[in-house]
Design an enzyme around this catalytic site. Sequence first.
Site, PDB file in Angstrom:
ATOM      1  N   HIS A  82      41.099  51.064  29.184  1.00 45.91           N
ATOM      2  CA  HIS A  82      40.719  51.148  30.685  1.00 45.91           C
ATOM      3  C   HIS A  82      39.760  51.629  31.747  1.00 45.91           C
ATOM      4  O   HIS A  82      39.954  52.753  31.873  1.00 45.91           O
ATOM      5  CB  HIS A  82      42.704  50.926  31.196  1.00 45.91           C
ATOM      6  CG  HIS A  82      43.010  50.470  32.131  1.00 45.91           C
ATOM      7  ND1 HIS A  82      42.984  51.197  33.259  1.00 45.91           N
ATOM      8  CD2 HIS A  82      42.451  49.590  32.396  1.00 45.91           C
ATOM      9  CE1 HIS A  82      43.175  50.269  34.400  1.00 45.91           C
ATOM     10  NE2 HIS A  82      43.492  49.295  34.225  1.00 45.91           N
ATOM     11  N   HIS A 100      36.660  49.812  40.273  1.00 41.06           N
ATOM     12  CA  HIS A 100      37.308  49.324  40.242  1.00 41.06           C
ATOM     13  C   HIS A 100      37.962  49.307  42.186  1.00 41.06           C
ATOM     14  O   HIS A 100      37.861  48.151  42.527  1.00 41.06           O
ATOM     15  CB  HIS A 100      38.652  50.445  39.626  1.00 41.06           C
ATOM     16  CG  HIS A 100      39.973  49.544  39.669  1.00 41.06           C
ATOM     17  ND1 HIS A 100      40.896  49.715  41.496  1.00 41.06           N
ATOM     18  CD2 HIS A 100      40.516  49.275  39.248  1.00 41.06           C
ATOM     19  CE1 HIS A 100      42.217  48.872  40.659  1.00 41.06           C
ATOM     20  NE2 HIS A 100      41.986  48.383  39.868  1.00 41.06           N
TER      21      HIS A 100
END
Length: 239
Positions: A6, A48
């Site tokens: 991730h 992100h």
Amino acid sequence: MRVFAHRGYSGLYPENTMLAFDKAREAGCKAMELDVHLSKDGELVIIHDEMLDRTTNAKGLVCSHTLAELQAFNAGTEEQFQAIPSLDTYCRWAKQHGIFTNVEIKTNLIYYPGIEEKVLALLEKYNLIEQTLISSFNHGSVIRMRQLCESMQCAFLVGGRGLANVGSYAKNFKVEYYHPDGAFLTKAAVDECKDQGVGVNVWTIDDLGLLHKMITWNVDGVFTNHCAPVLALLGEKHA
């Protein structure tokens, strides 16, 4: 079960940097998850948040800066500089190492017109369509990608307690995967997806007790910030 690192090996290294991706690969992970925005000059960049503040030494919106400006900011540590990667740089690396990638298109807060077409063009450039899964919390972006490329694997990302009858929902749009929050996922939701032929990849599984549950429920994949212990436990189970 597929294990996605991730944002790379983000439990130990700066997230969404080439260092984090390469460290995950060295740990044995063959699948990565990353997040994509557009720069001011229309380039695909891996970060992100919509804002630079949390993960870099800069402030402000990602989309307010050109690629050159973004790559001058430090997404690493004080001891080790890491540039914000372009998706082009990542794709060259993924092609070289045979990495499967979940590209999350970050259009749920700021919509970048044409981002889906740009992602597809880059994946086609490096012949990575079969090694890529597209996801987004903005299901419009997922549906747009499905319209652009019938062979692209796609996933609906959902937070919180998810959606009722999500397997039927995904199947209706010819979307192959459901990506729920593991903290709220139920076995009934997994079973409903399986009944509809929809795969389930679960985020973010760092707790090994929760991983045991996911194994029991026979999910297709998990996203984790700590890929080495997850891979080790899965290795023991498979052995």
